[in-house]
Motif scaffolding. Structure first.
Motif, PDB file in Angstrom:
ATOM      1  N   GLU A 132       0.831  -1.200   0.000  1.00 15.77           N
ATOM      2  CA  GLU A 132       0.000   0.000   0.000  1.00 15.77           C
ATOM      3  C   GLU A 132       0.868   1.255   0.000  1.00 15.77           C
ATOM      4  O   GLU A 132       0.618   2.202  -0.749  1.00 15.77           O
ATOM      5  CB  GLU A 132      -0.924  -0.003   1.220  1.00 15.77           C
ATOM      6  CG  GLU A 132      -1.836   1.199   1.278  1.00 15.77           C
ATOM      7  CD  GLU A 132      -2.730   1.187   2.505  1.00 15.77           C
ATOM      8  OE1 GLU A 132      -3.325   2.247   2.784  1.00 15.77           O
ATOM      9  OE2 GLU A 132      -2.827   0.150   3.187  1.00 15.77           O
ATOM     10  N   GLY A 133       1.906   1.263   0.833  1.00  9.26           N
ATOM     11  CA  GLY A 133       2.822   2.402   0.860  1.00  9.26           C
ATOM     12  C   GLY A 133       3.518   2.597  -0.479  1.00  9.26           C
ATOM     13  O   GLY A 133       3.688   3.726  -0.950  1.00  9.26           O
ATOM     14  N   THR A 134       3.901   1.497  -1.101  1.00 11.49           N
ATOM     15  CA  THR A 134       4.561   1.570  -2.407  1.00 11.49           C
ATOM     16  C   THR A 134       3.604   2.103  -3.469  1.00 11.49           C
ATOM     17  O   THR A 134       3.996   2.909  -4.317  1.00 11.49           O
ATOM     18  CB  THR A 134       5.107   0.185  -2.803  1.00 11.49           C
ATOM     19  OG1 THR A 134       6.042  -0.226  -1.808  1.00 11.49           O
ATOM     20  CG2 THR A 134       5.792   0.228  -4.152  1.00 11.49           C
ATOM     21  N   GLU A 135       2.355   1.663  -3.425  1.00  9.63           N
ATOM     22  CA  GLU A 135       1.357   2.175  -4.388  1.00  9.63           C
ATOM     23  C   GLU A 135       1.204   3.687  -4.235  1.00  9.63           C
ATOM     24  O   GLU A 135       1.099   4.399  -5.232  1.00  9.63           O
ATOM     25  CB  GLU A 135       0.008   1.478  -4.189  1.00  9.63           C
ATOM     26  CG  GLU A 135      -0.005   0.010  -4.570  1.00  9.63           C
ATOM     27  CD  GLU A 135       0.256  -0.258  -6.045  1.00  9.63           C
ATOM     28  OE1 GLU A 135      -0.040   0.610  -6.893  1.00  9.63           O
ATOM     29  OE2 GLU A 135       0.757  -1.339  -6.360  1.00  9.63           O
ATOM     30  N   ASN A 136       1.226   4.165  -3.005  1.00  6.99           N
ATOM     31  CA  ASN A 136       1.137   5.613  -2.779  1.00  6.99           C
ATOM     32  C   ASN A 136       2.369   6.323  -3.332  1.00  6.99           C
ATOM     33  O   ASN A 136       2.267   7.388  -3.943  1.00  6.99           O
ATOM     34  CB  ASN A 136       0.978   5.917  -1.289  1.00  6.99           C
ATOM     35  CG  ASN A 136      -0.373   5.488  -0.759  1.00  6.99           C
ATOM     36  OD1 ASN A 136      -1.345   5.387  -1.494  1.00  6.99           O
ATOM     37  ND2 ASN A 136      -0.424   5.221   0.539  1.00  6.99           N
ATOM     38  N   ARG A 137       3.539   5.731  -3.137  1.00  4.71           N
ATOM     39  CA  ARG A 137       4.774   6.320  -3.680  1.00  4.71           C
ATOM     40  C   ARG A 137       4.749   6.349  -5.202  1.00  4.71           C
ATOM     41  O   ARG A 137       5.230   7.298  -5.828  1.00  4.71           O
ATOM     42  CB  ARG A 137       5.985   5.532  -3.206  1.00  4.71           C
ATOM     43  CG  ARG A 137       6.293   5.702  -1.747  1.00  4.71           C
ATOM     44  CD  ARG A 137       7.472   4.850  -1.355  1.00  4.71           C
ATOM     45  NE  ARG A 137       7.721   4.950   0.071  1.00  4.71           N
ATOM     46  CZ  ARG A 137       8.315   4.027   0.773  1.00  4.71           C
ATOM     47  NH1 ARG A 137       8.756   2.922   0.196  1.00  4.71           N
ATOM     48  NH2 ARG A 137       8.507   4.183   2.054  1.00  4.71           N
ATOM     49  N   ILE A 138       4.211   5.291  -5.800  1.00  4.15           N
ATOM     50  CA  ILE A 138       4.104   5.244  -7.264  1.00  4.15           C
ATOM     51  C   ILE A 138       3.194   6.362  -7.752  1.00  4.15           C
ATOM     52  O   ILE A 138       3.513   7.055  -8.732  1.00  4.15           O
ATOM     53  CB  ILE A 138       3.604   3.863  -7.740  1.00  4.15           C
ATOM     54  CG1 ILE A 138       4.675   2.796  -7.489  1.00  4.15           C
ATOM     55  CG2 ILE A 138       3.213   3.896  -9.215  1.00  4.15           C
ATOM     56  CD1 ILE A 138       4.191   1.368  -7.693  1.00  4.15           C
TER      57      ILE A 138
END
Length: 190
Positions: free
Chosen positions: A130-136
């Motif tokens: 989820e954090g990575t999706e936000n960073r993307i």
């Protein structure tokens, strides 16, 4: 006579400076903006790689619980492969969208397995994903902002003349694929 030659030379130098300074300034500005676009594209790649590295762990965790969901695992593997083979922003956006859809289907499947949802490894991986999706998402926005600034500068006068002389080209915006707005379908079978 010598004095007149010096005056003419001075006038020529001043005229060249008046013409040359805006050209040099405009060129350097275009180079800076182009580098910002390239850096932003690289940031997207970094975050996509982070997500790609997390996915095998997530899939392996889910596989232990949901062995009958092989189609989703295959779709995720295929989408990851397309993403790693993407050679430009458009291909990358399409592959990224395909991978996001497959991951969404995987997370919907997880709802059928309450034991899996309470698994600590799965929880940790889900939070990281989820954090990575936000960073993307942030990296995509930053890229599109940089590309828009660069493309706008390319079209403005007199930068458009400098851009055409030195071969600067427009950068594509990061767009979701045509089917990105479709809700992924999940068939739980009978």
């Amino acid at each position: 006579m010598k004095n007149n030659g010096m005056k003419i030379l001075l006038v020529i130098v001043i005229v060249l400076a008046i013409i040359g300074f805006p050209v040099i300034s405009s060129y350097n500005n275009l180079v800076n903006l182009e580098q910002q676009v390239n850096q932003s594209a690289s940031n997207i790649d970094t975050q996509l790689q982070r997500r790609s590295d997390l996915i095998p762990n997530l899939v392996n965790t889910v596989k232990g619980y949901a062995t009958q969901e092989k189609d989703i695992f295959t779709d995720i593997a295929n989408a990851r492969s397309k993403l790693s083979g993407a050679t430009n922003v458009t291909e990358q956006a399409n592959a990224d969208s395909e991978l996001s859809n497959a991951l969404s289907r995987l997370l919907v499947v997880v709802e059928r397995y309450p034991d899996l949802k309470s698994n600590e490894n799965f929880k940790d991986l889900s939070i990281q994903l989820e954090g990575t999706e936000n960073r993307i998402a942030v990296a995509r926005q930053d890229y599109n902002t940089a590309a828009t600034n660069y493309n706008t500068k390319l079209r403005r006068f007199p930068s458009n003349i400098i851009a055409s002389i030195f071969g600067f080209e427009q950068m594509p915006l990061y767009k979701a694929s045509d089917n990105a707005s479709e809700v992924p379908s999940v068939d739980f079978g009978s």
